[in-house]
Design a protein around this motif. Structure first.
Motif, PDB file in Angstrom:
ATOM      1  N   ASN A  10     -11.023  -0.497  -8.597  1.00  0.00           N
ATOM      2  CA  ASN A  10     -10.920  -1.784  -9.285  1.00  0.00           C
ATOM      3  C   ASN A  10      -9.802  -1.794 -10.312  1.00  0.00           C
ATOM      4  O   ASN A  10      -9.097  -2.797 -10.472  1.00  0.00           O
ATOM      5  CB  ASN A  10     -12.253  -2.146  -9.928  1.00  0.00           C
ATOM      6  N   GLU A  11      -9.629  -0.666 -10.994  1.00  0.00           N
ATOM      7  CA  GLU A  11      -8.538  -0.570 -11.959  1.00  0.00           C
ATOM      8  C   GLU A  11      -7.184  -0.672 -11.256  1.00  0.00           C
ATOM      9  O   GLU A  11      -6.267  -1.339 -11.737  1.00  0.00           O
ATOM     10  CB  GLU A  11      -8.628   0.745 -12.734  1.00  0.00           C
ATOM     11  N   GLN A  25      -2.044  -5.594  -8.848  1.00  0.00           N
ATOM     12  CA  GLN A  25      -2.247  -6.971  -8.386  1.00  0.00           C
ATOM     13  C   GLN A  25      -2.373  -7.008  -6.863  1.00  0.00           C
ATOM     14  O   GLN A  25      -1.679  -7.763  -6.180  1.00  0.00           O
ATOM     15  CB  GLN A  25      -1.101  -7.876  -8.859  1.00  0.00           C
ATOM     16  N   ALA A  26      -3.244  -6.152  -6.342  1.00  0.00           N
ATOM     17  CA  ALA A  26      -3.455  -6.088  -4.901  1.00  0.00           C
ATOM     18  C   ALA A  26      -4.939  -6.272  -4.612  1.00  0.00           C
ATOM     19  O   ALA A  26      -5.767  -6.221  -5.514  1.00  0.00           O
ATOM     20  CB  ALA A  26      -2.994  -4.733  -4.376  1.00  0.00           C
ATOM     21  N   SER A  27      -5.253  -6.501  -3.353  1.00  0.00           N
ATOM     22  CA  SER A  27      -6.663  -6.604  -2.993  1.00  0.00           C
ATOM     23  C   SER A  27      -7.247  -5.200  -2.898  1.00  0.00           C
ATOM     24  O   SER A  27      -6.517  -4.209  -2.810  1.00  0.00           O
ATOM     25  CB  SER A  27      -6.818  -7.307  -1.659  1.00  0.00           C
ATOM     26  N   ARG A  28      -8.562  -5.123  -2.886  1.00  0.00           N
ATOM     27  CA  ARG A  28      -9.179  -3.808  -2.875  1.00  0.00           C
ATOM     28  C   ARG A  28      -8.893  -3.070  -1.580  1.00  0.00           C
ATOM     29  O   ARG A  28      -8.653  -1.866  -1.576  1.00  0.00           O
ATOM     30  CB  ARG A  28     -10.691  -3.931  -3.102  1.00  0.00           C
ATOM     31  N   GLU A  29      -8.913  -3.753  -0.457  1.00  0.00           N
ATOM     32  CA  GLU A  29      -8.632  -3.107   0.832  1.00  0.00           C
ATOM     33  C   GLU A  29      -7.223  -2.496   0.850  1.00  0.00           C
ATOM     34  O   GLU A  29      -7.004  -1.451   1.447  1.00  0.00           O
ATOM     35  CB  GLU A  29      -8.783  -4.106   1.987  1.00  0.00           C
ATOM     36  N   THR A  30      -6.303  -3.153   0.207  1.00  0.00           N
ATOM     37  CA  THR A  30      -4.937  -2.624   0.147  1.00  0.00           C
ATOM     38  C   THR A  30      -4.893  -1.343  -0.686  1.00  0.00           C
ATOM     39  O   THR A  30      -4.277  -0.345  -0.286  1.00  0.00           O
ATOM     40  CB  THR A  30      -3.985  -3.681  -0.437  1.00  0.00           C
ATOM     41  N   VAL A  31      -5.576  -1.375  -1.812  1.00  0.00           N
ATOM     42  CA  VAL A  31      -5.670  -0.167  -2.643  1.00  0.00           C
ATOM     43  C   VAL A  31      -6.318   0.956  -1.846  1.00  0.00           C
ATOM     44  O   VAL A  31      -5.847   2.103  -1.835  1.00  0.00           O
ATOM     45  CB  VAL A  31      -6.495  -0.451  -3.917  1.00  0.00           C
ATOM     46  N   ARG A  32      -7.384   0.629  -1.128  1.00  0.00           N
ATOM     47  CA  ARG A  32      -8.106   1.641  -0.361  1.00  0.00           C
ATOM     48  C   ARG A  32      -7.240   2.246   0.737  1.00  0.00           C
ATOM     49  O   ARG A  32      -7.350   3.424   1.057  1.00  0.00           O
ATOM     50  CB  ARG A  32      -9.388   1.040   0.227  1.00  0.00           C
ATOM     51  N   PHE A  85       0.831  -1.214   0.000  1.00  0.00           N
ATOM     52  CA  PHE A  85       0.000   0.000   0.000  1.00  0.00           C
ATOM     53  C   PHE A  85       0.860   1.257   0.000  1.00  0.00           C
ATOM     54  O   PHE A  85       0.465   2.291  -0.534  1.00  0.00           O
ATOM     55  CB  PHE A  85      -1.002  -0.008   1.167  1.00  0.00           C
ATOM     56  N   ILE A  86       2.076   1.155   0.543  1.00  0.00           N
ATOM     57  CA  ILE A  86       2.996   2.297   0.501  1.00  0.00           C
ATOM     58  C   ILE A  86       3.486   2.531  -0.932  1.00  0.00           C
ATOM     59  O   ILE A  86       3.594   3.668  -1.384  1.00  0.00           O
ATOM     60  CB  ILE A  86       4.197   2.057   1.445  1.00  0.00           C
TER      61      ILE A  86
END
Lengths: 239, 239
Positions: B32-33, B39-46, B6-7
């Motif tokens: 989602n993009e 290649q990460a989960s959505r929570e990580t992106v968030r 996430f960093i």
DNA sequence: TAGTGGTCTAGACCACCCA
DNA sequence: GGGTGGTCTAGACCACTAC
């Protein structure tokens, strides 16, 4: 869901810290204990704790736990000035707001506002000047420019009471964020008129551009405080 | 894991915004993009996006997407004063630091410090006074008290260069957070001596107590700026 | 209806601290 | 070794926006 779970956890712990049920320097329950206590998943608990970290209420220490680092308003035992945030929060101090000016103008009639709000010269604005008395003395001159199309029908009554309550509750708009700056400036004509011949003719001037949730800018605010009565408190974390 | 995911996402997007590859007012890729892209989960992106929200770089709008709201240092077109944060970040301006005082004292010899750092009277401290010149003129007097047991072996060389680099890189300690206040104060003896007979004999005084990760207080800092050259910028979100 | 962000879960593995 | 916080996942359901 009636209330978001992580907000519930956050608010409960926050209240406990403010009321000193959880005291400065001691540990709060561990994440796993909070999972049990609130029947939530660990990520949800962690979301709540991160809000407390952001607020400067707790410090998380890996391998150990989370510690209360909030000490109320006693952190700075250096001055008994009126704190800016105290004023903002209305903590304990007696307010009195007076509306000096409430008029409809166009952006062309004033400097800076056009650029600050990114609007055209013929945009209609509310121009609002209010003074704030604390314990009988005027301490703050609040000047606002609001886009009329976004915030219609401002009355003296609304301005005297709470502009933000009107915007949020009556107009159902969501105020989201602002960019602010603090500078120290010498008295101008308006300040001499309102504050009078003060010993130290300087103001702490807070300028802010305030945005709605959808990033629309709707307000340009200039808040002038008597400099000698101004104190700004800040909690910050190192990147 | 070499680098936290996430960093990585946060820093990449942040850089893109600072370099205006992602420009003010436009949308960044959807969550989602970004999930696809990194290649990460959505929570990580968030988690990454929430850091950008905190920084005032983007605004998320449900149903729509996330929009860049960062505009560089041009937000406040009102004054060409030297910005406090600019000074702190060392952006563009020519610094010159001079060490005026570097001595070992005990807490009993100075007022306030004992209370500020919660230490006993016989605790050994470094007392440090530095002046900061910008474009040849002294603009800031920085006074520090550091607990010697925590931050040993401070030399003039370290003080002239970077105290924090020494603490973080050489001593391997993690500076975590601080409580600060900003007030407006008239010149004292030290200020007259260093700033001279300035037209406006007032300072913007920033006091701070700085903590390590484990909540230990190690530094009490008093930073005195020429009031007329001081500007503090702030981004804040409404609760 | 399709796409966006908001919340929540149950589980996993890791790094760190302390007894 | 047992407990703590730090990271990450894959999936679910929801609320809102736009078309």
């Amino acid at each position: 869901m009636v209330q978001k779970k992580f907000i519930t956890i956050y608010e409960t712990l926050r209240k406990d810290i403010l009321e000193e049920k959880l005291v400065y320097g001691t540990q709060i329950p561990s994440e796993n204990e909070l999972v049990e206590q609130y029947q939530a998943s660990r990520e949800t608990v962690r979301k709540a704790l991160n809000l407390l970290v952001r607020d400067g209420m707790i410090q998380k220490i890996r391998g150990k736990g989370s510690i209360v680092i909030y000490q109320g308003l006693t952190e700075f035992p250096f001055s008994d000035l009126i704190s800016f945030s105290e004023v903002q929060k209305g903590l304990g101090l007696e307010h009195e707001t007076e509306v000096e000016v409430l008029e409809r103008i166009t952006a062309s009639e004033v400097p800076n506002v056009k650029e600050a709000l990114e609007i055209s010269s013929n945009t209609w604005l509310w121009h609002l000047v209010r003074t704030r008395k604390i314990n009988g003395q005027v301490k703050i001159i609040d000047e606002d420019y609001l886009i009329e199309a976004l915030v219609p029908n401002i009355t003296k009554r609304i301005a005297r009471q709470s502009l933000y309550a009107y915007i949020e509750q009556d107009l159902n708009l969501v105020i989201s964020y602002s960019n602010k700056s603090i500078t120290f400036e010498s008295f101008g004509a308006l300040e001499y008129q309102i504050f009078g011949d003060y010993v130290v003719p300087y103001t702490a001037t807070v300028r802010g551009i305030v945005h709605f949730e959808d990033t629309t800018k709707f307000q340009y605010n200039i808040s002038r405080h008597l400099a000698t009565d101004f104190k700004f408190n800040d909690f910050s974390r190192r990147r």
